[in-house]
Every structure is written in structure tokens, then in C-alpha cells.
Design a protein around this motif. Structure first.
Motif, PDB file in Angstrom:
ATOM      1  N   VAL A   1      20.878  30.366  -8.954  1.00  9.52           N
ATOM      2  CA  VAL A   1      20.075  29.086  -8.647  1.00  9.52           C
ATOM      3  C   VAL A   1      19.318  29.470  -6.744  1.00  9.52           C
ATOM      4  CG1 VAL A   1      19.295  26.820  -8.968  1.00  9.52           C
ATOM      5  CG2 VAL A   1      21.165  27.715 -10.327  1.00  9.52           C
ATOM      6  N   ILE A   2      19.850  28.963  -5.432  1.00  7.73           N
ATOM      7  CA  ILE A   2      18.751  29.034  -4.530  1.00  7.73           C
ATOM      8  C   ILE A   2      18.020  30.112  -4.359  1.00  7.73           C
ATOM      9  CG2 ILE A   2      19.865  29.188  -2.343  1.00  7.73           C
ATOM     10  CD1 ILE A   2      20.694  26.574  -3.338  1.00  7.73           C
ATOM     11  N   GLU A   3      18.561  31.770  -4.531  1.00  4.52           N
ATOM     12  CA  GLU A   3      17.991  32.874  -4.532  1.00  4.52           C
ATOM     13  C   GLU A   3      16.634  32.567  -5.448  1.00  4.52           C
ATOM     14  OE1 GLU A   3      19.976  36.204  -5.741  1.00  4.52           O
ATOM     15  OE2 GLU A   3      20.819  35.906  -3.477  1.00  4.52           O
ATOM     16  N   GLN A   4      16.045  32.217  -7.260  1.00  7.60           N
ATOM     17  CA  GLN A   4      15.193  31.460  -7.940  1.00  7.60           C
ATOM     18  C   GLN A   4      13.670  30.266  -7.040  1.00  7.60           C
ATOM     19  OE1 GLN A   4      17.042  30.671 -11.024  1.00  7.60           O
ATOM     20  NE2 GLN A   4      16.361  32.116 -12.312  1.00  7.60           N
ATOM     21  N   LEU A   5      15.103  29.830  -6.349  1.00  2.00           N
ATOM     22  CA  LEU A   5      14.087  28.524  -6.106  1.00  2.00           C
ATOM     23  C   LEU A   5      13.793  28.772  -4.520  1.00  2.00           C
ATOM     24  CD1 LEU A   5      16.734  25.840  -6.395  1.00  2.00           C
ATOM     25  CD2 LEU A   5      14.988  26.056  -7.350  1.00  2.00           C
ATOM     26  N   TYR A   6      14.559  29.818  -3.699  1.00  2.00           N
ATOM     27  CA  TYR A   6      13.653  30.344  -2.989  1.00  2.00           C
ATOM     28  C   TYR A   6      11.782  31.422  -2.936  1.00  2.00           C
ATOM     29  CZ  TYR A   6      13.549  32.929   1.423  1.00  2.00           C
ATOM     30  OH  TYR A   6      13.521  33.107   2.667  1.00  2.00           O
ATOM     31  N   ALA A   7      12.583  32.124  -3.758  1.00  2.69           N
ATOM     32  CA  ALA A   7      11.481  32.840  -4.290  1.00  2.69           C
ATOM     33  C   ALA A   7      10.346  32.405  -4.798  1.00  2.69           C
ATOM     34  CB  ALA A   7      11.727  33.953  -5.890  1.00  2.69           C
ATOM     35  N   LEU A   8      10.611  30.629  -5.611  1.00  5.50           N
ATOM     36  CA  LEU A   8       9.661  29.251  -5.675  1.00  5.50           C
ATOM     37  C   LEU A   8       8.824  29.589  -4.863  1.00  5.50           C
ATOM     38  CD1 LEU A   8       8.485  28.822  -8.768  1.00  5.50           C
ATOM     39  CD2 LEU A   8       9.959  27.141  -7.939  1.00  5.50           C
ATOM     40  N   ALA A   9       9.894  29.161  -2.978  1.00 11.25           N
ATOM     41  CA  ALA A   9       9.367  27.968  -2.333  1.00 11.25           C
ATOM     42  C   ALA A   9       8.552  28.705  -1.235  1.00 11.25           C
ATOM     43  CB  ALA A   9      10.638  27.677  -1.535  1.00 11.25           C
ATOM     44  N   SER A  10       8.977  30.296  -1.789  1.00  9.23           N
ATOM     45  CA  SER A  10       8.454  31.641  -1.081  1.00  9.23           C
ATOM     46  C   SER A  10       6.432  32.032  -0.693  1.00  9.23           C
ATOM     47  CB  SER A  10       8.850  32.639  -0.257  1.00  9.23           C
ATOM     48  OG  SER A  10      10.021  32.494  -0.062  1.00  9.23           O
TER      49      SER A  10
ATOM     50  N   ILE B   1      13.426  24.001   1.256  1.00 12.77           N
ATOM     51  CA  ILE B   1      14.387  24.198   0.716  1.00 12.77           C
ATOM     52  C   ILE B   1      15.836  24.699   1.224  1.00 12.77           C
ATOM     53  CG2 ILE B   1      14.086  26.970   0.342  1.00 12.77           C
ATOM     54  CD1 ILE B   1      15.874  26.252  -2.133  1.00 12.77           C
ATOM     55  N   SER B   2      17.110  23.664   1.538  1.00 16.86           N
ATOM     56  CA  SER B   2      18.474  24.164   2.042  1.00 16.86           C
ATOM     57  C   SER B   2      19.209  24.104   1.698  1.00 16.86           C
ATOM     58  CB  SER B   2      18.450  22.597   3.800  1.00 16.86           C
ATOM     59  OG  SER B   2      17.829  22.128   4.232  1.00 16.86           O
ATOM     60  N   ALA B   3      20.359  24.936   1.955  1.00 14.64           N
ATOM     61  CA  ALA B   3      21.227  25.959   1.120  1.00 14.64           C
ATOM     62  C   ALA B   3      22.409  26.246   2.485  1.00 14.64           C
ATOM     63  CB  ALA B   3      20.972  27.249   0.685  1.00 14.64           C
ATOM     64  N   VAL B   4      23.233  25.166   1.968  1.00 14.53           N
ATOM     65  CA  VAL B   4      24.668  26.236   3.028  1.00 14.53           C
ATOM     66  C   VAL B   4      25.597  26.198   2.535  1.00 14.53           C
ATOM     67  CG1 VAL B   4      25.630  25.208   4.770  1.00 14.53           C
ATOM     68  CG2 VAL B   4      23.739  24.163   4.711  1.00 14.53           C
TER      69      VAL B   4
ATOM     70  N   PRO C   1      26.317  35.830  -6.669  1.00 13.76           N
ATOM     71  CA  PRO C   1      25.755  35.143  -7.194  1.00 13.76           C
ATOM     72  C   PRO C   1      25.984  33.725  -8.215  1.00 13.76           C
ATOM     73  CG  PRO C   1      25.976  36.922  -8.873  1.00 13.76           C
ATOM     74  CD  PRO C   1      27.021  37.124  -8.077  1.00 13.76           C
ATOM     75  N   ASN C   2      27.425  33.719  -8.192  1.00 15.61           N
ATOM     76  CA  ASN C   2      27.987  32.757  -8.549  1.00 15.61           C
ATOM     77  C   ASN C   2      28.614  31.368  -7.315  1.00 15.61           C
ATOM     78  OD1 ASN C   2      27.505  32.528 -11.240  1.00 15.61           O
ATOM     79  ND2 ASN C   2      29.057  34.367 -11.599  1.00 15.61           N
ATOM     80  N   ASP C   3      28.691  31.918  -6.301  1.00 15.44           N
ATOM     81  CA  ASP C   3      29.368  31.187  -5.185  1.00 15.44           C
ATOM     82  C   ASP C   3      28.349  30.491  -5.106  1.00 15.44           C
ATOM     83  OD1 ASP C   3      31.865  33.241  -4.272  1.00 15.44           O
ATOM     84  OD2 ASP C   3      30.137  34.356  -3.730  1.00 15.44           O
ATOM     85  N   TYR C   4      29.115  29.216  -5.071  1.00 22.20           N
ATOM     86  CA  TYR C   4      28.684  27.463  -4.680  1.00 22.20           C
ATOM     87  C   TYR C   4      27.872  27.503  -3.132  1.00 22.20           C
ATOM     88  CZ  TYR C   4      29.654  26.915  -8.698  1.00 22.20           C
ATOM     89  OH  TYR C   4      30.553  27.353 -10.500  1.00 22.20           O
ATOM     90  N   TYR C   5      26.409  26.240  -3.089  1.00 22.32           N
ATOM     91  CA  TYR C   5      25.876  26.257  -1.808  1.00 22.32           C
ATOM     92  C   TYR C   5      26.109  24.634  -1.963  1.00 22.32           C
ATOM     93  CZ  TYR C   5      25.528  31.172  -0.801  1.00 22.32           C
ATOM     94  OH  TYR C   5      25.652  32.446  -0.075  1.00 22.32           O
ATOM     95  N   LEU C   6      25.416  23.619  -0.708  1.00 24.11           N
ATOM     96  CA  LEU C   6      24.728  22.827  -0.713  1.00 24.11           C
ATOM     97  C   LEU C   6      23.753  22.691  -0.869  1.00 24.11           C
ATOM     98  CD1 LEU C   6      27.147  21.208   2.309  1.00 24.11           C
ATOM     99  CD2 LEU C   6      27.094  20.779  -0.519  1.00 24.11           C
ATOM    100  N   LEU C   7      22.460  22.003  -1.500  1.00 23.07           N
ATOM    101  CA  LEU C   7      21.263  21.867  -1.598  1.00 23.07           C
ATOM    102  C   LEU C   7      20.618  21.077  -1.771  1.00 23.07           C
ATOM    103  CD1 LEU C   7      18.340  23.877  -2.604  1.00 23.07           C
ATOM    104  CD2 LEU C   7      19.854  22.689  -5.372  1.00 23.07           C
ATOM    105  N   THR C   8      19.337  21.568  -0.344  1.00 25.61           N
ATOM    106  CA  THR C   8      18.654  20.002  -0.128  1.00 25.61           C
ATOM    107  C   THR C   8      17.302  20.671  -1.326  1.00 25.61           C
ATOM    108  OG1 THR C   8      20.047  19.069   1.764  1.00 25.61           O
ATOM    109  CG2 THR C   8      17.654  18.076   1.145  1.00 25.61           C
ATOM    110  N   LEU C   9      16.330  19.846  -1.775  1.00 28.33           N
ATOM    111  CA  LEU C   9      14.896  20.339  -2.506  1.00 28.33           C
ATOM    112  C   LEU C   9      14.564  19.361  -1.441  1.00 28.33           C
ATOM    113  CD1 LEU C   9      14.640  21.966  -5.742  1.00 28.33           C
ATOM    114  CD2 LEU C   9      14.743  23.193  -3.360  1.00 28.33           C
TER     115      LEU C   9
END
Length: 122
Positions: free
Chosen positions: A61-70, A96-99, A109-117
Motif C-alpha cells: 500500500v505504501i508503494e502505491q501511495l508513494y507512486a501517487l504522491a510522486s 507521505i511518511s512511512a516508518v 510487500p506484506n511487511d508493516y509500516y507506520l503511515l502518515t498522509l
């Protein structure tokens, strides 16, 4: 229902951190030379910040959002449980922040991140 951004399904437990920090009113006040207070107010049309935070989101999900934000100068549709907003990423801030929750040398792809949009209604 759920939360989506341009069709990307976001974690259902996202918190809208600044939902009630903004009112659609512009306000200015100053004193005149006579000492009287001059107050002006007007309705704001758009510009509401929308900051969404999640305690986990997958790397996929982070990768999809990063592509969108780019993508510059793009508007997106944010649907929060049936409440629909036209938004852009707040590129003047970190959009976008992802830690990683658990730092890994080779995350999958299934590892988890803290997400801020960080979005803004347009």
C-alpha cells in the motif's frame, strides 16, 4: 464502507488527526486610528488540511501511495466512509511518511509500516 484514495484501499483504522482543527472561515482584525476594532470574516471554499495516520499499513500500500504522491499537480478522490473529498498531497510538507514497524534489510510487500498522509482539500 472503508477508506480509499484514488481506488487504493487504505487501512480501515486510519485516524483523521486534524478533522476539527479547521473551520471554513477566514478572519482578520485590527484597530483603527480611532481605537475601534475592525473585524472582517468570510467563508473559505477549500483548503482544509487532511492528515491521516495509521499504526500499520503494508509496504504494498505504501508503494502505491508513494507512486501517487510522486505525480505533480494531480487531484485525487479521498473517500472516508462515504464522505468524498477532492484532495492533493501537501507537497510543501512531507506528503507521505512511512516508518517500518520492524526494520528489515529486505522488506516484503506484506511487511508493516507506520503511515502518515498529508493532504489538502481542493
Amino acid at each position: 464502507m472503508g477508506i480509499t484514495l484514488n481506488g487504493i484501499t487504505l487501512p480501515s483504522h486510519l485516524l483523521w488527526l486534524d478533522e476539527f482543527d479547521w473551520l471554513p472561515i477566514a478572519h482578520s482584525s485590527e484597530r483603527s486610528l480611532t481605537g475601534k476594532m475592525l473585524i472582517e470574516e468570510a467563508s473559505l471554499i477549500k483548503g482544509r488540511p487532511i492528515t491521516l495516520e495509521s499504526d500499520w499499513a503494508t509496504r504494498a500500500v505504501i508503494e502505491q501511495l508513494y507512486a501517487l504522491a510522486s505525480q505533480p499537480n494531480q487531484t485525487h478522490t479521498l473517500d472516508i466512509d462515504g464522505r468524498v473529498f477532492t484532495v492533493m498531497f501537501r507537497h510543501g510538507e512531507q506528503p507521505i511518511s512511512a516508518v517500518p514497524i520492524k526494520p528489515l534489510a529486505d522488506p516484503g510487500p506484506n511487511d508493516y509500516y507506520l503511515l502518515t498522509l498529508r493532504l489538502i482539500e481542493v
